[in-house]
Design an enzyme around this catalytic site. Structure first.
Site, mmCIF file in Angstrom:
data_model
loop_
_atom_site.group_PDB
_atom_site.id
_atom_site.type_symbol
_atom_site.label_atom_id
_atom_site.label_comp_id
_atom_site.label_asym_id
_atom_site.label_seq_id
_atom_site.Cartn_x
_atom_site.Cartn_y
_atom_site.Cartn_z
ATOM 1 N N SER A 185 43.634 53.790 43.007
ATOM 2 C CA SER A 185 43.259 53.438 44.377
ATOM 3 C C SER A 185 43.827 54.373 45.434
ATOM 4 O O SER A 185 43.217 54.544 46.485
ATOM 5 C CB SER A 185 43.660 52.001 44.672
ATOM 6 N N HIS A 213 37.877 49.810 41.870
ATOM 7 C CA HIS A 213 37.292 50.874 42.705
ATOM 8 C C HIS A 213 36.205 51.649 41.955
ATOM 9 O O HIS A 213 35.739 52.674 42.442
ATOM 10 C CB HIS A 213 38.368 51.858 43.170
ATOM 11 N N LYS A 244 34.900 44.632 46.880
ATOM 12 C CA LYS A 244 34.672 46.043 47.224
ATOM 13 C C LYS A 244 33.169 46.335 47.135
ATOM 14 O O LYS A 244 32.403 45.840 47.946
ATOM 15 C CB LYS A 244 35.540 46.937 46.338
HETATM 16 C C1 LIG Z 1 42.855 48.695 41.446
HETATM 17 C C2 LIG Z 1 42.866 47.411 42.215
HETATM 18 N N1 LIG Z 1 43.036 46.267 41.543
HETATM 19 C C3 LIG Z 1 43.040 45.090 42.183
HETATM 20 C C4 LIG Z 1 42.891 45.012 43.549
HETATM 21 C C5 LIG Z 1 42.922 43.667 44.219
HETATM 22 O O1 LIG Z 1 41.610 43.262 44.499
HETATM 23 P P1 LIG Z 1 41.346 41.932 45.339
HETATM 24 O O2 LIG Z 1 41.185 42.369 46.761
HETATM 25 O O3 LIG Z 1 40.122 41.336 44.759
HETATM 26 O O4 LIG Z 1 42.541 41.066 45.140
HETATM 27 C C6 LIG Z 1 42.699 46.177 44.288
HETATM 28 C C7 LIG Z 1 42.538 46.073 45.753
HETATM 29 O O5 LIG Z 1 42.864 46.921 46.520
HETATM 30 C C8 LIG Z 1 42.706 47.408 43.608
HETATM 31 O O6 LIG Z 1 42.574 48.546 44.280
#
Ligand SMILES: Cc1ncc(COP(=O)(O)O)c(C=O)c1O
Length: 397
Positions: A185, A213, A244
């Site tokens: 990310s 992502h 997302k």
């Molecule tokens: C790689 C990754 N996993 C999990 C999440 C968490 O996602 P959520 O917003 O659905 O909790 C994110 C959010 O930024 C992320 O980038």
């Protein structure tokens, strides 16, 4: 003497403000799209949302949400196993599983909840979890939440030799779970999935891939990291988000075998102790997947816009981190500097975010641009012209 609890909090907040690292919230006043209105700033081109496919304000999605609200009301009103499971949970979970070519899936209130639920629920004493050092915070917290008898190891970012060493060092009799982001990310780079799969096969390890992502963003039809590398199997568990590319509203999931999903429903704590995903969010996610399946060209269009932005940034003398996702980070070094640059960009009508410590290591603060298919080429050109104008603010790149 007992430490002064409230004074310590107040001191920390003051220090953040003095150091220029306090995160001030900006308040959006309309829907997420290519542009957004921000209180006190006016309209800005959005280069920092997770709305990769521009579905957050798509007519079809909003209509589906209205219908779901009428039909199901505000929320699930209960934990799934008590009274909070709806037909639309089943519909979404089946659709998602077939979209990702997995046997089954199970939804959570977020991917944060999914990761912190699944990792501790699946591991027992004597098992080992091995995680990439740049994995998302929710994976890190999931690893921290395992029971005391589970071994934890971290391998250097995308370093296959280090991963192999950690696999060799693992307890011979316990299960091994390797966890990686698909698209990282903060870096925007993609995990070396084929190599990770072959190492997992060699050492008989289970592989979990967080494609938050990646789903909707990479792979020819937006199915994520497996499709990007053209691999059909070798990933045991996919975690992801509906917050997302898949509508941008909220919700998360685990896609895996039927048994893994069933045991998570029986055993994972966020599933047992937290309300089910609101049906309206199920409807948004379901419609987003259907929209993506009927319009795969939006994935190609997003990719072309990202390539355009990368090329033009380089022509303007910027050196974004290399990567093939829709995340385009530009390192500026200092946390306060990253936040100050983002502020200058916003004054010029470009909404981007500066990320610094503790989200990324000290000294590698960055402006992270996220490209969305909602953006037009005119929007991208306008952002580029502002970035050219602010070149000296980015000095040192
Ligand atoms: C790689 C990754 N996993 C999990 C999440 C968490 O996602 P959520 O917003 O659905 O909790 C994110 C959010 O930024 C992320 O980038």
């Amino acid at each position: 003497m007992r430490r002064d609890f409230y004074q310590a909090i107040s001191d920390e907040l003051n220090n953040l403000k003095i150091n220029g690292t306090y995160k001030f919230f900006k308040h959006n006043t309309n829907a997420m799209d290519n542009k957004i209105n921000i209180e006190d700033y006016g309209e800005a081109i959005v280069l920092c949302s997770n709305n990769y496919l521009g579905l957050a304000n798509k007519k079809e999605i909003i209509e589906a949400a209205h219908i779901a609200l009428e039909k199901y009301g505000a929320g699930a009103g209960s934990v799934r196993f008590i009274a909070g499971t709806y037909d639309i949970h089943r519909e979404l979970e089946e659709k998602l599983a077939s979209f990702l070519n997995m046997e089954a899936s199970i939804t959570y209130s977020s991917c944060w909840a999914a990761n912190t639920a699944a990792i501790p629920a699946l591991l027992s004493n004597g098992d080992t979890v091995i995680s990439d050092e740049l994995n998302h915070a929710s994976i890190i917290d999931g690893c921290r939440a395992v029971s005391r008898g589970v071994n934890r190891a971290v391998y250097k970012h995308s370093d296959m030799q280090d991963l192999e060493e950690k696999l060799i060092q693992s307890n011979e009799s316990g299960a091994i779970l390797v966890v990686t982001d698909g698209v990282f990310s903060m870096e925007g780079d993609i995990a070396k999935l084929p190599e990770i799969i072959s190492l997992c096969r060699k050492y008989n390890a289970i592989l979990m891939l967080d494609d938050s992502h990646a789903t909707g963003v990479i792979g020819k039809t937006g199915k994520g990291t497996m499709e990007y590398f053209n691999v059909n199997d070798g990933v045991d568990i996919i975690s992801g988000t509906f917050g997302k590319a898949l509508g941008g509203a909220g919700g998360g999931f685990i896609a895996a075998s039927k048994d893994i999903c069933s045991i998570l429903a029986q055993r994972s704590r966020p599933h047992l102790f937290s309300n089910g995903l609101p049906p309206v969010l199920c409807s948004i996610a379901l419609t987003a997947i259907e929209y993506l399946e009927s319009n795969p060209a939006i994935v190609k269009s997003l990719k072309e816009k990202t390539l355009y932005m990368r090329k033009k940034l380089k022509e303007s003398g910027y050196a974004p981190l290399e990567g093939d996702s829709a995340i385009v980070p530009i390192i500026v070094g200092d946390t306060a500097k990253a936040i100050a640059i983002a502020q200058e960009m916003l004054k010029e009508g470009i909404y981007a975010t500066g990320f610094g410590f503790p989200v990324v290591p000290e000294g590698s603060a960055r402006i992270r641009l996220q490209i969305s298919d909602a953006l037009s080429y005119e929007d991208l050109d306008e952002a580029l012209s502002v970035m050219k104008k602010l070149k000296k603010e980015f000095a040192g790149i």
